[in-house]
Scaffold this motif. Structure first.
Motif, PDB file in Angstrom:
ATOM      1  N   ASN A 153       0.857  -1.187   0.000  1.00  0.00           N
ATOM      2  CA  ASN A 153       0.000   0.000   0.000  1.00  0.00           C
ATOM      3  C   ASN A 153       0.889   1.232   0.000  1.00  0.00           C
ATOM      4  O   ASN A 153       1.736   1.375   0.882  1.00  0.00           O
ATOM      5  CB  ASN A 153      -0.895   0.026   1.244  1.00  0.00           C
ATOM      6  CG  ASN A 153      -1.866  -1.131   1.282  1.00  0.00           C
ATOM      7  OD1 ASN A 153      -2.241  -1.690   0.254  1.00  0.00           O
ATOM      8  ND2 ASN A 153      -2.280  -1.512   2.476  1.00  0.00           N
ATOM      9  N   LEU A 213       1.111   5.461  -0.215  1.00  0.00           N
ATOM     10  CA  LEU A 213       0.492   6.778  -0.125  1.00  0.00           C
ATOM     11  C   LEU A 213       1.429   7.790  -0.767  1.00  0.00           C
ATOM     12  O   LEU A 213       2.603   7.864  -0.400  1.00  0.00           O
ATOM     13  CB  LEU A 213       0.250   7.152   1.338  1.00  0.00           C
ATOM     14  CG  LEU A 213      -0.142   8.603   1.620  1.00  0.00           C
ATOM     15  CD1 LEU A 213      -1.461   8.963   0.959  1.00  0.00           C
ATOM     16  CD2 LEU A 213      -0.199   8.859   3.113  1.00  0.00           C
ATOM     17  N   ARG A 270      -2.808   5.343  -3.090  1.00  0.00           N
ATOM     18  CA  ARG A 270      -3.707   6.451  -2.777  1.00  0.00           C
ATOM     19  C   ARG A 270      -2.904   7.733  -2.943  1.00  0.00           C
ATOM     20  O   ARG A 270      -1.795   7.834  -2.432  1.00  0.00           O
ATOM     21  CB  ARG A 270      -4.268   6.353  -1.361  1.00  0.00           C
ATOM     22  CG  ARG A 270      -5.158   5.145  -1.148  1.00  0.00           C
ATOM     23  CD  ARG A 270      -5.740   5.136   0.241  1.00  0.00           C
ATOM     24  NE  ARG A 270      -6.493   3.909   0.491  1.00  0.00           N
ATOM     25  CZ  ARG A 270      -7.019   3.586   1.661  1.00  0.00           C
ATOM     26  NH1 ARG A 270      -6.876   4.403   2.711  1.00  0.00           N
ATOM     27  NH2 ARG A 270      -7.683   2.459   1.814  1.00  0.00           N
ATOM     28  N   GLU A 311      -9.515  11.474   5.736  1.00  0.00           N
ATOM     29  CA  GLU A 311      -9.141  10.548   4.669  1.00  0.00           C
ATOM     30  C   GLU A 311      -7.626  10.406   4.568  1.00  0.00           C
ATOM     31  O   GLU A 311      -7.094   9.299   4.407  1.00  0.00           O
ATOM     32  CB  GLU A 311      -9.718  11.037   3.336  1.00  0.00           C
ATOM     33  CG  GLU A 311      -9.488  10.088   2.193  1.00  0.00           C
ATOM     34  CD  GLU A 311     -10.049  10.585   0.873  1.00  0.00           C
ATOM     35  OE1 GLU A 311      -9.839   9.883  -0.127  1.00  0.00           O
ATOM     36  OE2 GLU A 311     -10.673  11.672   0.830  1.00  0.00           O
ATOM     37  N   PHE A 312      -6.912  11.522   4.688  1.00  0.00           N
ATOM     38  CA  PHE A 312      -5.452  11.462   4.617  1.00  0.00           C
ATOM     39  C   PHE A 312      -4.887  10.687   5.804  1.00  0.00           C
ATOM     40  O   PHE A 312      -3.995   9.847   5.639  1.00  0.00           O
ATOM     41  CB  PHE A 312      -4.856  12.869   4.562  1.00  0.00           C
ATOM     42  CG  PHE A 312      -3.358  12.854   4.420  1.00  0.00           C
ATOM     43  CD1 PHE A 312      -2.771  12.661   3.183  1.00  0.00           C
ATOM     44  CD2 PHE A 312      -2.535  13.009   5.527  1.00  0.00           C
ATOM     45  CE1 PHE A 312      -1.381  12.612   3.047  1.00  0.00           C
ATOM     46  CE2 PHE A 312      -1.153  12.967   5.404  1.00  0.00           C
ATOM     47  CZ  PHE A 312      -0.572  12.771   4.155  1.00  0.00           C
ATOM     48  N   GLU A 345      -6.321   8.374   7.617  1.00  0.00           N
ATOM     49  CA  GLU A 345      -6.616   6.953   7.436  1.00  0.00           C
ATOM     50  C   GLU A 345      -5.661   6.330   6.422  1.00  0.00           C
ATOM     51  O   GLU A 345      -5.173   5.214   6.610  1.00  0.00           O
ATOM     52  CB  GLU A 345      -8.070   6.761   6.995  1.00  0.00           C
ATOM     53  CG  GLU A 345      -9.072   7.045   8.094  1.00  0.00           C
ATOM     54  CD  GLU A 345     -10.515   7.056   7.610  1.00  0.00           C
ATOM     55  OE1 GLU A 345     -10.754   6.965   6.375  1.00  0.00           O
ATOM     56  OE2 GLU A 345     -11.414   7.139   8.465  1.00  0.00           O
ATOM     57  N   SER A 346      -5.375   7.062   5.344  1.00  0.00           N
ATOM     58  CA  SER A 346      -4.464   6.560   4.318  1.00  0.00           C
ATOM     59  C   SER A 346      -3.037   6.473   4.835  1.00  0.00           C
ATOM     60  O   SER A 346      -2.284   5.562   4.469  1.00  0.00           O
ATOM     61  CB  SER A 346      -4.527   7.458   3.079  1.00  0.00           C
ATOM     62  OG  SER A 346      -5.813   7.397   2.491  1.00  0.00           O
ATOM     63  N   TRP A 357      -2.902   3.335   6.708  1.00  0.00           N
ATOM     64  CA  TRP A 357      -3.083   2.205   5.784  1.00  0.00           C
ATOM     65  C   TRP A 357      -1.795   1.885   5.030  1.00  0.00           C
ATOM     66  O   TRP A 357      -1.508   0.726   4.720  1.00  0.00           O
ATOM     67  CB  TRP A 357      -4.206   2.583   4.817  1.00  0.00           C
ATOM     68  CG  TRP A 357      -4.314   1.813   3.538  1.00  0.00           C
ATOM     69  CD1 TRP A 357      -4.987   0.642   3.336  1.00  0.00           C
ATOM     70  CD2 TRP A 357      -3.763   2.189   2.259  1.00  0.00           C
ATOM     71  NE1 TRP A 357      -4.882   0.271   2.018  1.00  0.00           N
ATOM     72  CE2 TRP A 357      -4.144   1.195   1.334  1.00  0.00           C
ATOM     73  CE3 TRP A 357      -2.996   3.264   1.817  1.00  0.00           C
ATOM     74  CZ2 TRP A 357      -3.777   1.246  -0.004  1.00  0.00           C
ATOM     75  CZ3 TRP A 357      -2.633   3.320   0.489  1.00  0.00           C
ATOM     76  CH2 TRP A 357      -3.027   2.314  -0.413  1.00  0.00           C
ATOM     77  N   ALA A 358      -1.001   2.905   4.767  1.00  0.00           N
ATOM     78  CA  ALA A 358       0.164   2.767   3.879  1.00  0.00           C
ATOM     79  C   ALA A 358       1.292   1.964   4.492  1.00  0.00           C
ATOM     80  O   ALA A 358       1.570   2.048   5.683  1.00  0.00           O
ATOM     81  CB  ALA A 358       0.680   4.152   3.491  1.00  0.00           C
TER      82      ALA A 358
END
Length: 194
Positions: A3, A5, A39, A68-69, A71-72, A75-76
């Motif tokens: 993942n 970012l 993302r 959103e940022f 969370e990303s 996630w990354a």
């Protein structure tokens, strides 16, 4: 599958003309999408208050783009930050993004009286791509304060390791051939996810 970012941290709008930072983010993204989930965020498109109004004394609700940022970010596996260097530092909006998103309880926390943070971003890696208008022989000096802030006292503080860097300058004195060489370097980084 990794993942990734990608943040184009140049606050300049790309509606009229793409910045070199935007082109770097595009190039990295194209290559990374071959082997990773990606993302992408463009700082210029994000609408938020860059001021951490109460410091850490009170919780300041995050705007939707910051939610959103953030969370990303969590996630990354790999974080790519592309930014211009202005006056030996980060653009103000980019600094504001850091202040608002890298907050206690999300990216790090303290326990008891221990002054050392619990790093909540361990296991992640990062690549920082910095552009600047300084001649090549001065890019390391101009980048040093930015890398201290962004690499050492933000990403590494929160557990991201390794944080690799690439410096590009002078943008203002570069020609199309030089920019093409830089884009090829970024393309290779995107293919390798480094």
């Amino acid at each position: 599958m990794s993942n990734v970012l990608i943040l184009n941290g140049n606050p300049k709008s790309s509606e009229k003309q793409k910045s070199l930072s935007h082109s770097f983010a595009d190039t990295y993204e194209i290559e990374a999408r071959e082997t990773a989930q990606v993302r992408r965020f463009n700082l210029a498109d994000m609408v938020f208050n860059p001021s951490l109004e109460q410091g850490y004394d009170e919780i300041q609700p995050l705007e939707p783009c910051l939610v959103e940022f953030q969370e990303s970010l969590m996630w990354a596996d790999h974080i790519v930050i592309v930014s211009s260097t202005w006056w030996g530092g980060l653009p103000a909006k980019m600094k504001g993004l850091i202040d608002r998103v890298f907050i206690p309880g999300v990216t790090f926390k303290f326990e008891g009286d221990d002054p050392h943070p619990v790093q909540l971003m361990k296991g992640k890696t990062a690549r920082i791509l910095l552009t600047m208008d300084m001649p090549e022989e001065f890019v390391e000096d101009q980048a040093a304060p930015v890398l201290g802030q962004l690499s050492t006292f933000t990403l590494e503080f929160c557990g991201v390791s390794p944080v690799r860097t690439s410096l590009f300058g002078s943008v203002i004195m570069s020609d199309d051939s030089q920019k093409a060489q830089w884009l090829e370097q970024v393309s290779v980084l995107g293919k390798k996810l480094t």
